[in-house]
Design an enzyme around this catalytic site. Structure first.
Site, PDB file in Angstrom:
ATOM      1  N   CYS A 161     -24.738  -6.150 -40.006  1.00 19.15           N
ATOM      2  CA  CYS A 161     -24.798  -7.552 -40.545  1.00 19.15           C
ATOM      3  C   CYS A 161     -23.612  -8.500 -40.985  1.00 19.15           C
ATOM      4  O   CYS A 161     -23.504  -9.430 -40.253  1.00 19.15           O
ATOM      5  CB  CYS A 161     -25.668  -7.328 -41.796  1.00 19.15           C
ATOM      6  SG  CYS A 161     -27.132  -6.379 -41.617  1.00 19.15           S
ATOM      7  N   HIS A 169     -24.475 -12.472 -47.348  1.00 25.35           N
ATOM      8  CA  HIS A 169     -23.873 -10.887 -46.933  1.00 25.35           C
ATOM      9  C   HIS A 169     -22.184 -11.333 -46.636  1.00 25.35           C
ATOM     10  O   HIS A 169     -21.701 -10.699 -45.871  1.00 25.35           O
ATOM     11  CB  HIS A 169     -24.603 -10.543 -45.722  1.00 25.35           C
ATOM     12  CG  HIS A 169     -24.724  -8.991 -45.778  1.00 25.35           C
ATOM     13  ND1 HIS A 169     -24.829  -8.143 -44.889  1.00 25.35           N
ATOM     14  CD2 HIS A 169     -24.962  -8.453 -46.962  1.00 25.35           C
ATOM     15  CE1 HIS A 169     -24.954  -6.899 -45.273  1.00 25.35           C
ATOM     16  NE2 HIS A 169     -25.169  -7.141 -46.597  1.00 25.35           N
TER      17      HIS A 169
HETATM   18 CA   LIG Z   1     -28.632  -6.856 -39.696  1.00 25.26          CA
END
Ligand SMILES: [Ca+2]
EC number: 3.1.6.4
Length: 574
Positions: A79, A142
């Site tokens: 991610c 993130h």
């Molecule tokens: Ca992901």
């Protein structure tokens, strides 16, 4: 370095051709940009990509009305690095979203790490603002959770979402739940104010994220151009869906989440049409990495015919579904065989805004508009990294693996399988195999599943190797790696003693599944001096201190009186 506004010839032509490109004042306006980024959704999850249940009618229609990219790639099989690549147009090895503390180690931003997107990186929303865009991120950021990494410090005007994955629930005393933010303000936490029922899979989050998007689009429709980055995470385990979608898929809970995504995207596209701004809004749909087969079948998706999944640099880990939609500009029903990269969304968006990419740094993204508007194909390589290791490269139809690895024998024997049912002898290896002297080469057209390596003696092998080796050599000679931000398990960059995830911290008891990598040397990135003592803004905004080796709780007073901390409202953990 300020990006230079440069209206290119084709863009002027577009403005002439498109009345929708005119603002209220009559001045030319660049199109709105809507990026729809899925989390762990696989290449094979859409009906238009062959998913047998055909449960994505809205995405299938989006493909029919736009362009489908069968050869589109993320920049990493995880991610955080993939998202950093999207927003910077640069490979993680350049923008710092990688590790140096173990060979080919994947890494992301768990709530315990202090690394994040460096100030020196120029993010897409920062640049778009120069062209008058209003920018919003909905969902998962993130790119770091310390105050200096806040999305509103990196070009976004608005944010509703979370700095991390929706893992949990956590014990508040030892480890707080992940916070949810509206702009600067913490408005609650996953599993608390924003419930996720792990037993039933019910959560209303996608509906909240949809409403955020619809409200923003309505608000901005008649004002300046907007950039909306819709980064939702219902298809990342633990997968969730709202009540109307639960139990409606033939594919189980993961399918329920996909159906809700599809329905939400359908509503967004419909709103653009209702507001008569569809022809002035560029929409791109893709995913941040391949389906997490380790969570399949109930909590993970499908990578279609491709090998393995998330965490790996086989096709299943990094080839993504990708759709572009812009009625009146992109011809309907097209398939582009352009090799695409998530970094291209950076460069393409800048081009749409009439901006050129920064010239003081290497940019990996291509402008896809020639492929989208003129059907052109541009020769370019795709690089597959794990950590600081270039595992593979694709050029044209040929992919060369310089290293092969799925995960360690120890993790594999404990049940962690990134390639369930897909053992390919000598390819899906559990020891890190060095093929740099004699790479394994596959023809992805004839063999998308990477099952039949070309014979080393064949002319095709020799020619492919020669072409790829040249491109890789150029890439590596010119490469200036960024300061690594994600040295997970490095004491210098982790908040407190990180037991979760298996870093071997002395004095901590770590869970089964701890990796077998050797304990890394100290240093090598991040911010030295971050520990010990009160950590200046760790995890979910200052709720932990370095204590005796494992997670402990700062008091609210400590947290709020420490200098330089972001002051956030929110209730005290119990
Ligand atoms: Ca992901």
């Amino acid at each position: 370095m300020v990006a230079v506004v440069a209206a290119t010839r084709w863009w002027r032509m577009l403005l002439v051709l498109s009345a929708a490109g005119m603002g209220a004042s009559g001045a030319p306006q660049p199109p709105n940009i809507l990026l729809l980024l899925m989390d762990d959704m696989g290449w094979g999850d859409l009906g238009v990509y062959g998913e047998p249940s055909r449960e994505t009618p809205n995405l299938d229609r989006m493909a029919a009305e736009g362009t489908l990219f069968p050869n589109f790639y993320s920049a990493n099989p995880l991610c955080s690095p993939s998202r950093a690549a999207l927003l910077t147009g640069r490979l993680p090895i350049r923008n710092g979203f990688y590790t140096t503390n173990a060979h080919a180690r994947n890494a992301y931003t768990p709530q315990e790490i202090v690394g994040g997107i460096p100030d020196s990186e120029q993010l897409l929303p920062e640049l778009l603002k120069e062209a008058g865009y209003v920018t919003k991120i909905v969902g998962k950021w993130h790119l770091g959770h310390r105050p200096q990494f806040h999305p509103l410090k990196h070009g976004f005007d608005e944010w509703f979402g979370s700095p991390n994955c929706h893992f949990g629930p956590y014990d508040n005393k030892a480890r707080p739940n992940i916070p949810v933010y509206r702009d600067w303000e913490m408005v609650g936490r996953y599993y608390e104010e924003f419930p996720i029922n792990l037993k039933t899979g019910e959560a209303n989050l996608t509906q909240i994220y949809l409403q955020e998007a619809l409200d923003f689009i309505k608000r901005q429709a008649r004002r300046r151009p907007f950039f909306l980055y819709w980064a939702v995470d219902a298809t990342h385990a633990p997968v969730y869906a709202s009540k109307p979608f639960l139990g409606t898929s033939r594919r189980g809970r993961y399918g329920d989440a996909v159906r809700e995504m599809d329905d939400s995207i359908g509503k967004m596209l419909q709103l653009l049409q209702d507001l008569r701004i569809a022809d002035s809004t560029f929409v791109f749909f893709t995913s941040d990495n391949g389906a997490a087969l380790i969570s399949a079948p109930e909590q993970g998706g499908s990578n279609g015919p491709f090998l393995c999944g998330k965490q790996t640099t086989f096709e299943g880990g990094m080839r993504e579904p990708a759709l572009a939609w812009w009625p009146g500009h992109i011809a309907a029903g097209q398939v582009s065989h352009q090799l695409g990269s998530i970094t291209d969304l950076f460069t393409t968006s800048l081009a749409l805004a009439g901006l050129t990419p920064p010239s003081d740094r290497a940019i990996d993204g291509l402008n896809l508009l020639p492929a989208l508007l003129q059907g052109r194909l541009m020769d370019r390589p795709v690089f597959y990294y794990r950590g600081d290791t270039l595992m593979a490269a694709t050029l044209g139809q040929h992919k060369a693996h310089f290293w092969t690895w799925t995960n360690s024998w120890e993790n594999f024997r404990q049940g962690m399988d990134f390639c369930p049912g897909q053992n390919v002898s000598g390819v899906t290896t559990h020891t890190l195999e060095d093929h740099t002297k004699l790479p394994l080469i596959f023809h992805l057209g004839r063999d998308p599943g990477e099952r039949f390596p070309l014979s080393f003696a064949s002319t095709e092998y020799q020619e492919a190797l020669s072409r790829i080796a040249q491109v890789v050599q150029q890439h590596q000679e010119a490469l200036v790696p960024g300061q690594p931000q994600l040295n997970v398990c490095n004491w210098a960059v982790m908040v407190s003693g990180w037991c979760v995830g298996g870093c071997p911290v002395p004095g901590c008891s770590h869970p089964p599944g701890a990796p077998d990598e050797p304990w890394p040397a100290q240093g090598g990135g991040g911010e030295a001096g971050a520990v010990p003592g009160l950590h200046p803004g760790p995890g979910p905004w200052c709720l932990s201190v370095q204590d005796s080796g494992c997670w402990s709780q700062a008091t609210w007073d400590q947290c709020h009186t420490a200098p330089g901390l972001l002051q956030v409202p929110g209730r005290l953990p119990s």
